[in-house]
Design a protein around this motif. Structure first.
Motif, PDB file in Angstrom:
ATOM      1  N   VAL A 181      -3.282  -6.831   7.541  1.00  0.00           N
ATOM      2  CA  VAL A 181      -4.540  -6.439   6.903  1.00  0.00           C
ATOM      3  C   VAL A 181      -4.308  -5.267   5.963  1.00  0.00           C
ATOM      4  CG1 VAL A 181      -6.882  -5.575   7.327  1.00  0.00           C
ATOM      5  CG2 VAL A 181      -5.866  -7.244   8.888  1.00  0.00           C
ATOM      6  N   LEU A 182      -4.943  -5.328   4.791  1.00  0.00           N
ATOM      7  CA  LEU A 182      -4.889  -4.228   3.829  1.00  0.00           C
ATOM      8  C   LEU A 182      -6.111  -3.341   4.023  1.00  0.00           C
ATOM      9  CD1 LEU A 182      -3.941  -6.227   0.602  1.00  0.00           C
ATOM     10  CD2 LEU A 182      -2.427  -4.719   1.902  1.00  0.00           C
ATOM     11  N   ILE A 259       0.670  -0.881  -5.314  1.00  0.00           N
ATOM     12  CA  ILE A 259       0.593  -1.686  -4.095  1.00  0.00           C
ATOM     13  C   ILE A 259       1.843  -2.551  -3.916  1.00  0.00           C
ATOM     14  CG2 ILE A 259      -0.677  -3.540  -2.923  1.00  0.00           C
ATOM     15  CD1 ILE A 259      -3.263  -2.331  -3.963  1.00  0.00           C
ATOM     16  N   PRO A 260       2.370  -3.198  -4.965  1.00  0.00           N
ATOM     17  CA  PRO A 260       3.590  -4.009  -4.791  1.00  0.00           C
ATOM     18  C   PRO A 260       4.806  -3.220  -4.312  1.00  0.00           C
ATOM     19  CG  PRO A 260       2.470  -4.639  -6.819  1.00  0.00           C
ATOM     20  CD  PRO A 260       1.794  -3.390  -6.306  1.00  0.00           C
ATOM     21  N   ARG A 261       4.808  -1.915  -4.465  1.00  0.00           N
ATOM     22  CA  ARG A 261       5.966  -1.112  -4.055  1.00  0.00           C
ATOM     23  C   ARG A 261       6.184  -1.155  -2.544  1.00  0.00           C
ATOM     24  NH1 ARG A 261       5.115   4.508  -7.305  1.00  0.00           N
ATOM     25  NH2 ARG A 261       7.046   5.071  -6.234  1.00  0.00           N
ATOM     26  N   SER A 262       5.167  -1.494  -1.777  1.00  0.00           N
ATOM     27  CA  SER A 262       5.321  -1.573  -0.325  1.00  0.00           C
ATOM     28  C   SER A 262       5.220  -3.015   0.182  1.00  0.00           C
ATOM     29  CB  SER A 262       4.275  -0.700   0.378  1.00  0.00           C
ATOM     30  OG  SER A 262       2.965  -1.157   0.103  1.00  0.00           O
ATOM     31  N   ILE A 263       5.396  -3.987  -0.717  1.00  0.00           N
ATOM     32  CA  ILE A 263       5.325  -5.401  -0.363  1.00  0.00           C
ATOM     33  C   ILE A 263       6.687  -6.057  -0.606  1.00  0.00           C
ATOM     34  CG2 ILE A 263       4.126  -7.600  -0.754  1.00  0.00           C
ATOM     35  CD1 ILE A 263       2.296  -5.361   0.257  1.00  0.00           C
ATOM     36  N   PRO A 264       7.274  -6.717   0.380  1.00  0.00           N
ATOM     37  CA  PRO A 264       8.581  -7.353   0.180  1.00  0.00           C
ATOM     38  C   PRO A 264       8.467  -8.643  -0.631  1.00  0.00           C
ATOM     39  CG  PRO A 264       7.783  -7.812   2.388  1.00  0.00           C
ATOM     40  CD  PRO A 264       6.789  -6.866   1.766  1.00  0.00           C
ATOM     41  N   ASP A 265       9.572  -9.094  -1.163  1.00  0.00           N
ATOM     42  CA  ASP A 265       9.605 -10.350  -1.912  1.00  0.00           C
ATOM     43  C   ASP A 265       9.138 -11.506  -1.029  1.00  0.00           C
ATOM     44  OD1 ASP A 265      10.597  -9.000  -4.104  1.00  0.00           O
ATOM     45  OD2 ASP A 265      12.690  -9.519  -3.690  1.00  0.00           O
ATOM     46  N   GLY A 266       8.391 -12.416  -1.656  1.00  0.00           N
ATOM     47  CA  GLY A 266       7.913 -13.585  -0.939  1.00  0.00           C
ATOM     48  C   GLY A 266       6.539 -13.421  -0.341  1.00  0.00           C
ATOM     49  N   LEU A 267       6.019 -12.188  -0.355  1.00  0.00           N
ATOM     50  CA  LEU A 267       4.681 -11.932   0.167  1.00  0.00           C
ATOM     51  C   LEU A 267       3.798 -11.352  -0.931  1.00  0.00           C
ATOM     52  CD1 LEU A 267       5.425 -10.416   3.700  1.00  0.00           C
ATOM     53  CD2 LEU A 267       4.786 -12.764   3.127  1.00  0.00           C
ATOM     54  N   CYS A 268       2.498 -11.479  -0.735  1.00  0.00           N
ATOM     55  CA  CYS A 268       1.520 -11.056  -1.754  1.00  0.00           C
ATOM     56  C   CYS A 268       0.385 -10.291  -1.095  1.00  0.00           C
ATOM     57  CB  CYS A 268       0.983 -12.299  -2.477  1.00  0.00           C
ATOM     58  SG  CYS A 268      -0.374 -11.977  -3.624  1.00  0.00           S
ATOM     59  N   ALA A 269       0.002  -9.197  -1.713  1.00  0.00           N
ATOM     60  CA  ALA A 269      -1.183  -8.462  -1.285  1.00  0.00           C
ATOM     61  C   ALA A 269      -2.397  -9.072  -1.981  1.00  0.00           C
ATOM     62  CB  ALA A 269      -1.050  -6.989  -1.638  1.00  0.00           C
ATOM     63  N   GLY A 326     -12.024  11.766   8.996  1.00  0.00           N
ATOM     64  CA  GLY A 326     -12.818  12.005   7.798  1.00  0.00           C
ATOM     65  C   GLY A 326     -12.624  11.045   6.651  1.00  0.00           C
ATOM     66  N   VAL A 327     -11.891   9.942   6.862  1.00  0.00           N
ATOM     67  CA  VAL A 327     -11.670   8.969   5.792  1.00  0.00           C
ATOM     68  C   VAL A 327     -12.424   7.687   6.132  1.00  0.00           C
ATOM     69  CG1 VAL A 327      -9.968   7.563   4.566  1.00  0.00           C
ATOM     70  CG2 VAL A 327      -9.421   9.916   5.198  1.00  0.00           C
ATOM     71  N   ASP A 328     -13.401   7.334   5.321  1.00  0.00           N
ATOM     72  CA  ASP A 328     -14.220   6.147   5.568  1.00  0.00           C
ATOM     73  C   ASP A 328     -13.487   4.902   5.080  1.00  0.00           C
ATOM     74  OD1 ASP A 328     -16.322   4.532   6.300  1.00  0.00           O
ATOM     75  OD2 ASP A 328     -17.533   4.963   4.517  1.00  0.00           O
ATOM     76  N   ALA A 329     -12.399   4.569   5.759  1.00  0.00           N
ATOM     77  CA  ALA A 329     -11.553   3.448   5.351  1.00  0.00           C
ATOM     78  C   ALA A 329     -12.261   2.118   5.598  1.00  0.00           C
ATOM     79  CB  ALA A 329     -10.238   3.500   6.113  1.00  0.00           C
ATOM     80  N   TYR A 330     -11.821   1.096   4.874  1.00  0.00           N
ATOM     81  CA  TYR A 330     -12.416  -0.230   5.013  1.00  0.00           C
ATOM     82  C   TYR A 330     -11.380  -1.298   4.663  1.00  0.00           C
ATOM     83  CZ  TYR A 330     -12.990   0.191  -0.100  1.00  0.00           C
ATOM     84  OH  TYR A 330     -12.779   0.367  -1.444  1.00  0.00           O
ATOM     85  N   VAL A 331     -11.670  -2.551   5.034  1.00  0.00           N
ATOM     86  CA  VAL A 331     -10.753  -3.657   4.781  1.00  0.00           C
ATOM     87  C   VAL A 331     -10.805  -4.034   3.307  1.00  0.00           C
ATOM     88  CG1 VAL A 331     -10.198  -6.065   5.292  1.00  0.00           C
ATOM     89  CG2 VAL A 331     -10.912  -4.523   7.143  1.00  0.00           C
ATOM     90  N   LEU A 332      -9.622  -4.104   2.704  1.00  0.00           N
ATOM     91  CA  LEU A 332      -9.505  -4.391   1.276  1.00  0.00           C
ATOM     92  C   LEU A 332      -9.004  -5.807   1.013  1.00  0.00           C
ATOM     93  CD1 LEU A 332      -9.683  -2.979  -1.545  1.00  0.00           C
ATOM     94  CD2 LEU A 332      -7.267  -2.405  -1.269  1.00  0.00           C
ATOM     95  N   GLY A 333      -8.287  -6.371   1.956  1.00  0.00           N
ATOM     96  CA  GLY A 333      -7.730  -7.710   1.765  1.00  0.00           C
ATOM     97  C   GLY A 333      -6.709  -8.012   2.841  1.00  0.00           C
ATOM     98  N   GLU A 334      -5.733  -8.864   2.496  1.00  0.00           N
ATOM     99  CA  GLU A 334      -4.730  -9.262   3.471  1.00  0.00           C
ATOM    100  C   GLU A 334      -3.411  -9.610   2.792  1.00  0.00           C
ATOM    101  OE1 GLU A 334      -5.550 -12.989   5.385  1.00  0.00           O
ATOM    102  OE2 GLU A 334      -6.536 -13.810   3.600  1.00  0.00           O
ATOM    103  N   ILE A 335      -2.374  -9.741   3.591  1.00  0.00           N
ATOM    104  CA  ILE A 335      -1.068 -10.159   3.100  1.00  0.00           C
ATOM    105  C   ILE A 335      -0.941 -11.670   3.286  1.00  0.00           C
ATOM    106  CG2 ILE A 335       1.421  -9.949   3.360  1.00  0.00           C
ATOM    107  CD1 ILE A 335       0.159  -7.437   2.258  1.00  0.00           C
ATOM    108  N   VAL A 336      -0.551 -12.362   2.229  1.00  0.00           N
ATOM    109  CA  VAL A 336      -0.383 -13.817   2.274  1.00  0.00           C
ATOM    110  C   VAL A 336       0.986 -14.182   1.709  1.00  0.00           C
ATOM    111  CG1 VAL A 336      -2.876 -14.224   2.055  1.00  0.00           C
ATOM    112  CG2 VAL A 336      -1.455 -14.121  -0.006  1.00  0.00           C
ATOM    113  N   LYS A 341       3.345 -10.305  -6.095  1.00  0.00           N
ATOM    114  CA  LYS A 341       3.171  -9.295  -5.051  1.00  0.00           C
ATOM    115  C   LYS A 341       1.742  -8.757  -4.971  1.00  0.00           C
ATOM    116  CE  LYS A 341       7.882  -7.658  -4.444  1.00  0.00           C
ATOM    117  NZ  LYS A 341       8.733  -6.467  -4.244  1.00  0.00           N
ATOM    118  N   LEU A 342       0.951  -9.024  -5.985  1.00  0.00           N
ATOM    119  CA  LEU A 342      -0.440  -8.578  -5.972  1.00  0.00           C
ATOM    120  C   LEU A 342      -1.323  -9.639  -6.610  1.00  0.00           C
ATOM    121  CD1 LEU A 342      -2.558  -6.294  -5.463  1.00  0.00           C
ATOM    122  CD2 LEU A 342      -2.186  -5.601  -7.829  1.00  0.00           C
ATOM    123  N   LEU A 343      -2.377  -9.980  -5.892  1.00  0.00           N
ATOM    124  CA  LEU A 343      -3.373 -10.907  -6.416  1.00  0.00           C
ATOM    125  C   LEU A 343      -4.733 -10.239  -6.252  1.00  0.00           C
ATOM    126  CD1 LEU A 343      -4.124 -13.700  -7.518  1.00  0.00           C
ATOM    127  CD2 LEU A 343      -4.254 -14.515  -5.144  1.00  0.00           C
TER     128      LEU A 343
END
Length: 345
Positions: A181-182, A259-269, A326-336, A341-343
């Motif tokens: 999960v992103l 974002i792609p800097r922390s995503i390995p080859d073959g996967l997409c954020a 103190g950070v109101d974080a939320y779900v942004l997407g997922e790894i597929v 590397k980014l969609l």
């Protein structure tokens, strides 16, 4: 120091005594940052720090360096110098925490056209505040007066941070898996990137920065000068509470570069564009500058200062830890699975 004076150097534009006064004025700000491990105060030839490494099997030092960039021009135009130091620290410590590292200490460097002790002390007060927020110590720095190469009111602020992480806890993109999960960690605004475009859009050299903008709920200048958010303590809390596989600091280049800097080859954020909570300042920049949406997401953070990749099973734990800090974080997407590397869809 009281007998140190050079009339010849002063005639060339460098006021040694102003430098000493600046050090005196900044001392109280620096001392706010002292944490266990600080060995020396300011004024020596080097900053000394004895790290506490108890519990670490193989400590690894992590360093990062950056500056404030052209955002400091806004500070100069507004004659407001006590916040850009926060930006300077943030740009460094937010980078090294992406490795899982805890910042230990920070040093700054100020190049200034004319050394005004009160201005230098204000700049350092911001640096000190950033260090307090990050939980690290300000153990040294340098102020250099540059007459003839900089205008009297100009300055450039930069610095670097050093942190530590146990080798086995270094965040490695290879741990990222499809189904992760992103999470979005909201920004405080523009942070410290894209200001060459910002300054062009608002024509800041001729704009009324004190003008109240209803859509922003504040003046234009205050909105543009809002300090970069420091994520160190919330991220470290999330690392302890959840299975975190990657962290990206969204700086220059926006979503598409960072974002792609922390995503390995073959996967997409896969980022759900509709999920992004875009602050009004970005809507204003896009409208006034007639900037394409793709360029906005490739230049600015668009309201997401950091993106965290966590296992689906521990996503709620991460959200809880971030929100508790103190950070109101939320779900942004997922790894597929995917070649890109980014969609952003």
């Amino acid at each position: 120091m009281e007998h140190s004076h050079s009339a010849s150097y002063a005639a060339a534009g460098v006021d040694i005594e102003a430098g000493y006064e600046g050090v005196r004025l900044m001392k109280k700000h620096v001392e706010r940052t002292f944490i266990p491990g600080v060995v020396s105060g300011i004024g020596g030839f080097g900053g000394l720090f004895a790290p506490q490494l108890d519990g670490m099997r193989e400590p690894v030092l992590v360093s990062g360096t950056d500056g404030v960039g052209t955002k400091q021009r806004i500070a100069q135009l507004m004659d407001r110098h006590d916040t850009v130091g926060i930006d300077c620290v943030a740009m460094c410590v937010n980078d090294i925490v992406c490795c899982g590292a805890r910042p230990l200490f920070f040093l700054d460097y100020i190049a200034i056209g004319r050394n005004v002790p009160e201005k230098v002390a204000a700049l350092v007060s911001g640096v000190a505040e950033g260090c307090v927020q990050a939980g690290c110590a300000l153990i040294g720095g340098e102020t250099a007066e540059h007459p003839g190469t900089m205008r009297p009111d100009d300055y450039d602020l930069a610095g670097f941070a050093v942190g530590v992480v146990d080798r086995e806890k270094i965040l490695d993109p290879s741990a990222v898996r499809a189904g992760d999960v992103l999470l979005a960690l909201p920004s405080s605004g523009v942070h410290s990137n894209g200001y060459s475009l910002v300054r062009k859009v608002f024509d800041v050299e001729h704009a009324n920065l004190g003008r109240f903008v209803p859509a922003l709920g504040t003046t234009l200048g205050e909105a543009l000068l809002t300090p970069t958010r420091i994520y160190v303590k919330p991220v470290l809390a999330a690392l302890s509470a959840a299975e975190v596989h990657g962290v990206s600091h969204i700086t220059g280049g926006g979503f598409y570069e960072n974002i792609p800097r922390s995503i390995p080859d073959g996967l997409c954020a896969k980022v759900e564009k509709a999920a992004v909570r875009v602050p009004p300042i970005f809507d204003l920049i896009q409208k006034l500058g007639a900037i394409p949406g793709r360029d906005m997401f490739n230049t600015f953070n668009m309201g997401v200062g950091m993106c965290m990749t966590v296992s689906a099973a521990t996503a709620d734990n991460a959200l809880g830890a971030l929100r508790a800090n103190g950070v109101d974080a939320y779900v942004l997407g997922e790894i597929v699975e995917g070649g890109e590397k980014l969609l952003l869809c």
